[in-house]
Design a protein around this motif. Structure first.
Motif, PDB file in Angstrom:
ATOM      1  N   TYR A 168       0.839  -1.193   0.000  1.00  0.00           N
ATOM      2  CA  TYR A 168       0.000   0.000   0.000  1.00  0.00           C
ATOM      3  C   TYR A 168       0.873   1.242   0.000  1.00  0.00           C
ATOM      4  CZ  TYR A 168       1.090   0.303   5.018  1.00  0.00           C
ATOM      5  OH  TYR A 168       1.734   0.404   6.226  1.00  0.00           O
ATOM      6  N   LEU A 169       0.243   2.366  -0.295  1.00  0.00           N
ATOM      7  CA  LEU A 169       0.917   3.660  -0.218  1.00  0.00           C
ATOM      8  C   LEU A 169       0.325   4.422   0.956  1.00  0.00           C
ATOM      9  CD1 LEU A 169       2.915   5.704  -1.442  1.00  0.00           C
ATOM     10  CD2 LEU A 169       1.032   6.594  -2.794  1.00  0.00           C
ATOM     11  N   GLY A 170       1.164   4.761   1.921  1.00  0.00           N
ATOM     12  CA  GLY A 170       0.720   5.484   3.098  1.00  0.00           C
ATOM     13  C   GLY A 170       1.287   6.894   3.127  1.00  0.00           C
ATOM     14  N   VAL A 171       0.614   7.775   3.834  1.00  0.00           N
ATOM     15  CA  VAL A 171       1.027   9.173   3.939  1.00  0.00           C
ATOM     16  C   VAL A 171       1.678   9.411   5.298  1.00  0.00           C
ATOM     17  CG1 VAL A 171       0.241  11.564   4.000  1.00  0.00           C
ATOM     18  CG2 VAL A 171      -0.774   9.946   2.372  1.00  0.00           C
ATOM     19  N   LYS A 172       2.835  10.056   5.272  1.00  0.00           N
ATOM     20  CA  LYS A 172       3.551  10.383   6.501  1.00  0.00           C
ATOM     21  C   LYS A 172       3.430  11.884   6.761  1.00  0.00           C
ATOM     22  CE  LYS A 172       8.074  10.110   8.752  1.00  0.00           C
ATOM     23  NZ  LYS A 172       9.509   9.714   8.569  1.00  0.00           N
ATOM     24  N   PRO A 173       2.635  12.301   7.761  1.00  0.00           N
ATOM     25  CA  PRO A 173       2.485  13.735   8.048  1.00  0.00           C
ATOM     26  C   PRO A 173       3.778  14.331   8.606  1.00  0.00           C
ATOM     27  CG  PRO A 173       0.742  12.413   9.063  1.00  0.00           C
ATOM     28  CD  PRO A 173       1.806  11.472   8.630  1.00  0.00           C
TER      29      PRO A 173
END
Length: 410
Positions: A168-173
Motif C-alpha cells: 500500500y501507499l501510506g502518507v507520513k504527516p
C-alpha cells in the motif's frame, strides 16, 4: 540525443511487467536479492556522459539513473507503477512518464523472472546494484549477465500488485496542529482518500489591504485527481492509518482548475563523469547531475505553522534537501509560489483559512481601511456607521468594527 537516452531508460522501465503481470493496474517491483529492495522512479533524465555511447557499449557503462532501489517504499509515490497493455507491447506509467510514448526500436523480452530488453540482438538485464553500493543510494544497473551467472538473484524481480493491505501507499504527516496532522503530496496518479483524511487545494489569496496575509483552503471530496498538488489532513501520525488507494484513469475524477499550489516529482542529485573523463576518477572531471527544483525564499512558501495554526511559511532546512551545492524542494511535495515583490509581506506566514473566515478578514479590513481617520464609532462589516461613540449598548447581535477591531455583540 536527450530523447534517445530517455527512450533507453523507458525501455528498461518497461521490462518488469512480464514476470508476474496479470492485468492493468498499479504494481511495485521487488528484487529477489538478499536485500529485498524495491524499484522507485527518481529521475527522468540521464547523465550527459552517455550521449555518445552506442548500444554495443551500453551494458559496460550505463547505469539506469531513472531508478533506485529502496528497502521500504511504503510512503514513496515513485514506487507506484501503473502497468497496462498486452505481453510484448506493455506500457508503464509513473512520476509523469509513459513509456509507450517514448519507445522506438526496442523489443521487450521476458526470460523467466529476469527483466530485460532486446535491441539489435543485444540482451540487456536489469539488476539491483545493492551489493556494490551504499544501501541509501543503491541503484538499478544494466548488464549482459545472465540470471544464473554471477549476477545471481540480483537480476531477478517480483511484481507485486497494490492491494492496500500488504502493498500500500501510506502518507507520513510532517506538521502537527492540535489533534490533526498535515503534509503536502503530489502524485502522477489519482487516489481515493480513506475515512478520516481530507485533501485541500488553494484557490484564492490576499496579502495587502487585509488584517494578515491569508489564503483559502478548498476541500476536495473523496477522490483526488491525478497530478494535483494538495495539502492533506490526517487524523493519525501513523502511516498505516493513512492509506490512499491509487485509481486508474477510468476511476479518476476530473482535473481541478484554479489550484494555486504547485508540485514536483523529482529531487535527484548525483555526481558523474563528463564525456571526456570516462574511466578517470578525478574530482576535476566530475559534474553534478541534477533533476531538482531549487528552493527560493523570495518566490516560494511551504506548509508549516504560525502561532499554532496552519500556514504557508519560509522553509526550514529540515523541509528541504540540503547539499553543499544548494537547497531543493523534496520529491512528490507541493509548494506555494509567490512573486518576489510579495516576499516581504508573506515572510511572517500566510494564514490558511476557509472561505468564510477569508471573507471575514477581507471585509473587516475593507471597513476599517475606508473609514474616517477618527477611531470613534461602531461600524458594520460593510462599513455602515451604527453609532457615533464606541458603546455597544442597544446594538443588535452581530459582528461590528470598533477602533479597527472585530467585536462580537451577543
Amino acid at each position: 540525443m536527450k530523447k534517445i537516452l530517455l527512450i533507453t531508460i523507458c525501455a528498461l522501465l518497461t521490462i518488469p511487467t512480464f514476470a508476474q503481470y496479470e492485468e492493468p493496474g498499479f504494481y511495485r517491483v521487488k528484487n529477489k536479492g538478499a536485500a529485498n529492495r524495491y524499484i522507485t522512479i527518481v529521475n527522468d533524465r540521464v547523465y550527459k556522459a552517455f550521449k555518445s555511447i552506442g548500444v554495443s557499449e551500453l551494458y559496460q557503462f550505463m547505469a539506469v539513473n531513472a531508478l533506485r532501489t529502496v528497502k521500504d517504499p511504503v510512503t514513496d509515490p515513485g514506487s507506484i507503477i501503473y502497468i497496462s497493455g498486452e505481453s510484448g507491447d506493455l506500457s508503464l506509467e509513473g512520476q509523469g512518464m509513459q513509456t509507450r510514448n517514448l519507445l522506438k526500436g526496442y523489443h521487450l523480452v521476458s526470460t523467466g523472472s529476469a527483466l530485460c530488453s532486446e535491441y539489435q540482438g543485444q540482451m540487456i538485464y536489469l539488476m539491483d546494484n545493492f551489493e556494490i553500493g551504499e544501501e541509501k543510494n543503491a541503484t538499478v544497473g544494466v548488464g549482459v549477465k545472465k540470471v544464473s551467472g554471477n549476477a545471481g538473484t540480483y537480476a531477478s524481480w517480483e511484481i507485486k500488485k497494490i492491494d492496500n493491505d500488504q502493498e500500500y501507499l501510506g502518507v507520513k504527516p510532517d506538521i502537527t496542529i492540535g489533534d490533526k496532522y498535515y503534509t503536502t503530496l503530489y502524485t502522477s496518479f489519482a487516489y481515493q482518500l480513506p475515512e478520516g483524511m481530507k485533501a485541500y487545494y488553494i484557490d484564492e489569496h490576499q496579502y495587502s489591504n487585509i488584517a494578515e496575509p491569508a489564503a483559502v483552503l478548498k476541500e476536495i471530496s473523496g477522490k483526488v485527481p491525478a497530478a494535483t498538488p494538495v495539502i492533506l489532513e490526517c487524523s493519525s501520525n501513523k502511516v498505516e492509518d493513512n492509506k490512499i488507494k491509487p485509481l486508474s484513469s477510468a476511476e479518476a475524477p476530473a482535473a481541478i482548475s484554479g489550484n494555486e499550489l504547485k508540485g514536483i516529482y523529482f529531487c535527484y542529485v548525483k555526481f558523474s563523469f563528463d564525456d571526456r573523463s570516462r574511466g578517470e576518477s578525478t574530482v576535476e572531471n566530475m559534474v553534478e547531475e541534477k533533476n531538482v527544483t531549487d528552493y527560493n525564499e523570495s518566490t516560494m512558501r511551504v506548509l508549516g505553522s504560525v502561532d499554532g495554526k496552519l500556514a504557508l511559511v519560509v522553509a526550514k532546512d529540515n523541509q528541504l534537501e540540503v547539499t553543499n551545492k544548494g537547497k531543493y524542494l523534496l520529491a512528490n511535495k507541493a509548494y506555494f509560489p509567490i512573486k518576489a515583490t510579495e516576499a516581504s509581506a508573506t515572510k511572517g506566514g500566510i494564514k490558511l483559512v476557509d472561505k468564510a473566515s477569508f471573507d471575514n478578514l477581507t471585509a473587516i479590513n475593507s471597513a476599517t481601511y475606508d473609514q474616517a481617520p477618527s477611531a470613534n464609532g461602531v461600524y458594520t462589516l460593510t462599513g455602515v456607521r451604527m453609532k457615533a461613540d464606541n458603546s455597544t449598548e442597544g446594538l443588535p447581535s452581530g459582528i461590528y468594527i470598533i477602533n479597527g477591531k472585530k467585536v462580537i455583540v451577543k
